[in-house]
Design a protein around this motif. Sequence first.
Motif, PDB file in Angstrom:
ATOM      1  N   TRP A  90       0.856  -1.175   0.000  1.00 42.08           N
ATOM      2  CA  TRP A  90       0.000   0.000   0.000  1.00 42.08           C
ATOM      3  C   TRP A  90       0.888   1.218   0.000  1.00 42.08           C
ATOM      4  O   TRP A  90       1.949   1.222   0.620  1.00 42.08           O
ATOM      5  N   ASP A  91       0.448   2.267  -0.660  1.00 41.53           N
ATOM      6  CA  ASP A  91       1.235   3.489  -0.714  1.00 41.53           C
ATOM      7  C   ASP A  91       0.612   4.537   0.194  1.00 41.53           C
ATOM      8  O   ASP A  91       0.087   5.544  -0.256  1.00 41.53           O
ATOM      9  N   GLU A  92       0.669   4.287   1.506  1.00 42.82           N
ATOM     10  CA  GLU A  92       0.046   5.178   2.486  1.00 42.82           C
ATOM     11  C   GLU A  92       0.796   6.497   2.634  1.00 42.82           C
ATOM     12  O   GLU A  92       0.311   7.422   3.254  1.00 42.82           O
ATOM     13  N   SER A 100       3.949  10.373 -11.053  1.00 40.60           N
ATOM     14  CA  SER A 100       4.651   9.393 -10.214  1.00 40.60           C
ATOM     15  C   SER A 100       4.864   8.126 -11.023  1.00 40.60           C
ATOM     16  O   SER A 100       3.932   7.619 -11.650  1.00 40.60           O
ATOM     17  N   VAL A 101       6.077   7.621 -11.005  1.00 38.16           N
ATOM     18  CA  VAL A 101       6.418   6.450 -11.807  1.00 38.16           C
ATOM     19  C   VAL A 101       6.251   5.178 -10.984  1.00 38.16           C
ATOM     20  O   VAL A 101       6.712   5.089  -9.848  1.00 38.16           O
ATOM     21  N   ILE A 102       5.558   4.196 -11.576  1.00 34.92           N
ATOM     22  CA  ILE A 102       5.442   2.861 -10.995  1.00 34.92           C
ATOM     23  C   ILE A 102       5.917   1.867 -12.051  1.00 34.92           C
ATOM     24  O   ILE A 102       5.964   2.193 -13.237  1.00 34.92           O
ATOM     25  N   SER A 103       6.283   0.660 -11.619  1.00 35.33           N
ATOM     26  CA  SER A 103       6.823  -0.291 -12.590  1.00 35.33           C
ATOM     27  C   SER A 103       6.615  -1.732 -12.147  1.00 35.33           C
ATOM     28  O   SER A 103       6.396  -2.022 -10.973  1.00 35.33           O
ATOM     29  N   PHE A 104       6.708  -2.623 -13.133  1.00 40.76           N
ATOM     30  CA  PHE A 104       6.699  -4.058 -12.876  1.00 40.76           C
ATOM     31  C   PHE A 104       7.767  -4.673 -13.767  1.00 40.76           C
ATOM     32  O   PHE A 104       7.787  -4.433 -14.979  1.00 40.76           O
ATOM     33  N   GLY A 105       8.659  -5.436 -13.146  1.00 44.92           N
ATOM     34  CA  GLY A 105       9.738  -6.049 -13.910  1.00 44.92           C
ATOM     35  C   GLY A 105      10.004  -7.472 -13.487  1.00 44.92           C
ATOM     36  O   GLY A 105       9.641  -7.894 -12.387  1.00 44.92           O
ATOM     37  N   ILE A 106      10.668  -8.209 -14.382  1.00 42.20           N
ATOM     38  CA  ILE A 106      11.024  -9.603 -14.123  1.00 42.20           C
ATOM     39  C   ILE A 106      12.449  -9.840 -14.586  1.00 42.20           C
ATOM     40  O   ILE A 106      12.829  -9.420 -15.687  1.00 42.20           O
ATOM     41  N   SER A 124       6.679   5.064  -3.497  1.00 42.95           N
ATOM     42  CA  SER A 124       7.486   5.241  -2.285  1.00 42.95           C
ATOM     43  C   SER A 124       8.585   4.195  -2.123  1.00 42.95           C
ATOM     44  O   SER A 124       9.221   4.136  -1.080  1.00 42.95           O
ATOM     45  N   GLY A 125       8.832   3.344  -3.133  1.00 44.54           N
ATOM     46  CA  GLY A 125       9.903   2.362  -2.967  1.00 44.54           C
ATOM     47  C   GLY A 125       9.838   1.216  -3.957  1.00 44.54           C
ATOM     48  O   GLY A 125       9.238   1.320  -5.029  1.00 44.54           O
TER      49      GLY A 125
END
Length: 199
Positions: A90-92, A100-106, A124-125
């Motif tokens: 959660w991004d509390e 804001s940048v978010i990502s999913f990687g493998i 936030s991380g």
Amino acid sequence: MRYFKGYCLLLISILLLTGCTYVEKSPSNTKLTIESYSLSENESLLISKTGVEQIEFFKLNGTLKEEDDLQFSVEVFENGKFKEELLKTWDEVQTIYEDSVISFGISDRRVEDQSLELLNGIPSGLATTFYPNNMTASTFSKLIEGEITLEKNKPIYLAAWLGTTKNELRSGGGGDGELPAGIKDAELAFIYKVLWIDK
């Protein structure tokens, strides 16, 4: 002149009271949007030095009310059926998102320990985990095109990794943030999800 001074005092008093009673409130109509983020040439070069083979980035914009939250996770499917949810975060920390940048990687660690490293980048991380992998073929794709507006309690699926040990595999496909149709053919699938929820 006496009336003029009285009017001036009244006007100043009203202005002072108005200024002192202003309180910033959370927006009544929250709007959150997500869109695909394309890397520049330099950003792509930097990412290539990290050892992450497959990664997709997205931009998040909007404002959350204090009582709302965003949940990021990776859903795991085996043979087309939901198995579990990983990297649930959660991004509390934030309520305002401006590009804001978010990502999913493998990252495939087959040579080292027969596993995949899953990376979930949130504003936030970063959260990571490992998952066993014996797939011989895979596909990785974005699941949105253009800008998607989030709806409360409705998951948006942003990216998918599908794997198989067979000779064929349908791609993740789709551009509307829904679960990909190819999930039925995959022996193993990881789907990156964002969900707007109550805190």
